[in-house]
Design a protein around this motif. Structure first.
Motif, PDB file in Angstrom:
ATOM      1  N   SER A 186      30.923  19.227 -41.879  1.00 17.89           N
ATOM      2  CA  SER A 186      32.145  19.069 -42.675  1.00 17.89           C
ATOM      3  C   SER A 186      32.450  20.326 -43.483  1.00 17.89           C
ATOM      4  O   SER A 186      33.606  20.614 -43.775  1.00 17.89           O
ATOM      5  N   SER A 227      37.684  20.300 -38.886  1.00 17.62           N
ATOM      6  CA  SER A 227      38.540  19.116 -38.984  1.00 17.62           C
ATOM      7  C   SER A 227      37.684  17.853 -39.057  1.00 17.62           C
ATOM      8  O   SER A 227      38.189  16.748 -39.036  1.00 17.62           O
ATOM      9  N   PHE A 228      36.395  18.051 -39.143  1.00 14.95           N
ATOM     10  CA  PHE A 228      35.457  16.938 -39.325  1.00 14.95           C
ATOM     11  C   PHE A 228      35.163  16.845 -40.814  1.00 14.95           C
ATOM     12  O   PHE A 228      34.812  17.842 -41.447  1.00 14.95           O
ATOM     13  N   ALA A 233      32.783   8.769 -37.291  1.00 15.30           N
ATOM     14  CA  ALA A 233      32.990   9.758 -36.235  1.00 15.30           C
ATOM     15  C   ALA A 233      31.670  10.277 -35.650  1.00 15.30           C
ATOM     16  O   ALA A 233      31.670  11.074 -34.726  1.00 15.30           O
ATOM     17  N   SER A 258      36.960  10.735 -27.208  1.00 12.69           N
ATOM     18  CA  SER A 258      37.721  10.283 -28.360  1.00 12.69           C
ATOM     19  C   SER A 258      39.184  10.476 -28.021  1.00 12.69           C
ATOM     20  O   SER A 258      39.607  11.579 -27.674  1.00 12.69           O
ATOM     21  N   ILE A 290      42.249   9.429 -35.954  1.00 18.17           N
ATOM     22  CA  ILE A 290      41.545  10.666 -36.308  1.00 18.17           C
ATOM     23  C   ILE A 290      42.435  11.425 -37.286  1.00 18.17           C
ATOM     24  O   ILE A 290      43.518  11.898 -36.921  1.00 18.17           O
ATOM     25  N   ASP A 303      43.617  14.256 -40.155  1.00 19.67           N
ATOM     26  CA  ASP A 303      43.498  15.675 -40.488  1.00 19.67           C
ATOM     27  C   ASP A 303      43.057  15.770 -41.952  1.00 19.67           C
ATOM     28  O   ASP A 303      43.807  15.390 -42.849  1.00 19.67           O
ATOM     29  N   ASP A 331      29.842  13.402 -30.169  1.00 25.22           N
ATOM     30  CA  ASP A 331      30.661  12.766 -31.196  1.00 25.22           C
ATOM     31  C   ASP A 331      31.203  13.793 -32.201  1.00 25.22           C
ATOM     32  O   ASP A 331      32.364  13.759 -32.588  1.00 25.22           O
ATOM     33  N   THR A 366      33.858  16.158 -30.294  1.00 29.60           N
ATOM     34  CA  THR A 366      35.182  15.587 -29.993  1.00 29.60           C
ATOM     35  C   THR A 366      36.086  15.742 -31.214  1.00 29.60           C
ATOM     36  O   THR A 366      37.233  16.165 -31.098  1.00 29.60           O
ATOM     37  N   THR A 367      35.565  15.438 -32.378  1.00 29.35           N
ATOM     38  CA  THR A 367      36.385  15.531 -33.598  1.00 29.35           C
ATOM     39  C   THR A 367      36.717  16.990 -33.927  1.00 29.35           C
ATOM     40  O   THR A 367      37.866  17.321 -34.243  1.00 29.35           O
ATOM     41  N   TYR A 380      39.217  18.346 -31.386  1.00 28.68           N
ATOM     42  CA  TYR A 380      40.511  17.705 -31.579  1.00 28.68           C
ATOM     43  C   TYR A 380      41.370  18.517 -32.532  1.00 28.68           C
ATOM     44  O   TYR A 380      42.539  18.789 -32.288  1.00 28.68           O
ATOM     45  N   GLY A 381      40.722  18.926 -33.614  1.00 20.73           N
ATOM     46  CA  GLY A 381      41.439  19.688 -34.629  1.00 20.73           C
ATOM     47  C   GLY A 381      41.814  21.090 -34.162  1.00 20.73           C
ATOM     48  O   GLY A 381      42.822  21.639 -34.586  1.00 20.73           O
TER      49      GLY A 381
END
Ligand code: ADP
Ligand code: MG
Length: 320
Positions: free
Chosen positions: A83, A89-90, A150, A219, A236, A238, A263, A266-267, A270-271
């Motif tokens: 994070s 973006s996680f 997530a 995801s 999901i 932002d 996992d 993917t997050t 995605y971002g």
């Protein structure tokens, strides 16, 4: 006997998802052992019930550090590190925003912009203080909430794989609803995992991913969402804006050794979107991705750990 006759499938509904376990022997007690293990993990990590190890931390936000077990501490340490990556973006402190949107749960609505602004102030991962000595977790501000949604399924899929290995199982598959982890090669030389067609019936596939002893995590924004005034609000978020991530992607699939990596990635991807992700993945050979875009493309980053068979020729395939 066809190869598939040797596969025994066991199912249950846990963590709000249908769970599927495939074994190559009829072994009810092993299957119950697996489902018990998943239930135990769910009870530890859930934030959808009043009590769990994570809820104990959330309830004490702004007040007290809470000591947790070594595996829970380790997972939180990992979630914090990801994070806090620049531009990540996680964000595992996204809880207040997730609760506010209620996407995938009853009572969902579009929050007022000023409410989201207020809640964003409670989602700074640096405000989670970890003490290795006491194994304690402290949320510095009242109202902060950890949400491991997530990352938990990936972690649990790996726990199940490790448990099966301990039980001398060499060939098996666990599907936690979007998170698949495999041991061995299945019945036909490789496990076949379907890639779902976005916004269609669950058994409509646009391709099949074949793996041996790898994890496949997908995801997609079509998994949990609601529609309002022609706009799709999915699950999901932002962490910078508080709104669902909005770009060219419909789904990201990660093929990797460990499901927890799938996992996480993917997050993260995605971002980033397709272009940035592809550049990024060149540096990380053990993480491979399949992107499905809004304009009907299936984009494969590389295919070292899997093979892909397209099933829907309305999609354009691009391989890097
Ligand atoms: P699923 O397999 O259920 O689709 P994902 O791995 O895609 O789950 O994670 C989505 C869940 O993670 C959300 O339901 C929410 O609990 C949480 N979440 C939403 N946005 C973020 C984010 N930006 N970072 C970390 N967790 C998030
Ligand atoms: Mg994830």
């Amino acid at each position: 006997m066809t190869p598939d006759d040797r596969v025994y499938a066991y199912s249950a509904v846990l963590m709000g998802s249908p769970i599927l376990l495939k074994l190559f022997e009829h072994n009810e007690s092993l299957a119950s052992g697996v489902f018990r293990l998943i239930k135990h993990q769910e009870n530890t990590f859930t934030v959808n019930r009043p009590h769990s190890d994570i809820m104990a931390i959330n309830h004490a936000a702004g007040r007290d550090p809470v000591t947790v077990s070594a595996p829970v501490f380790e997972l939180i340490r990992r979630a914090k590190a990801i994070s806090c990556l620049p531009g990540s973006s996680f964000n595992f402190t996204i809880g207040p925003l997730v609760k506010c949107w209620k996407i995938g749960f009853s009572g969902h609505s579009i929050p007022a912009a000023r409410d989201l602004q207020t809640l964003l102030a409670l989602t700074n991962p640096e405000d989670v203080i970890l003490d290795e000595q006491t194994r304690s977790v402290f949320l510095q501000q009242a109202g902060m909430e950890i949400d491991l949604g997530a990352i938990a399924k990936g972690y649990i899929a790996d726990v199940v794989r490790d448990y099966l290995r301990e039980q001398q199982v060499e060939n098996a598959l666990i599907n936690l609803g979007g998170n698949v982890q495999t041991l061995g090669a299945g019945a036909e030389g490789a496990w076949a995992i379907g890639l779902k067609k976005p916004f269609s019936e669950p058994d409509t596939l646009i391709g099949v991913i074949n793996v041996i002893g790898k994890s496949v995590v997908t995801s997609g924004i079509y998994e949990r969402y609601f529609e309002l005034e022609g706009h799709c609000y999915h699950h999901i978020l932002d962490p910078k804006t508080g709104y669902p991530l909005d770009n060219e992607l419909l789904s990201v699939t990660i093929i990797s050794e460990d499901s927890i990596d799938g996992d996480i990635w993917t997050t993260l991807l995605y971002g980033m979107g397709v272009e940035k992700s592809l550049a990024y993945l060149e540096q990380i050979p053990h993480i491979e991705a399949i992107f499905v875009t809004r304009d009907g493309q299936i984009i494969l980053s590389s295919q070292r750990q899997f093979t892909f068979t397209p099933l829907d020729d309305s999609y354009r395939i691009t391989t890097y």
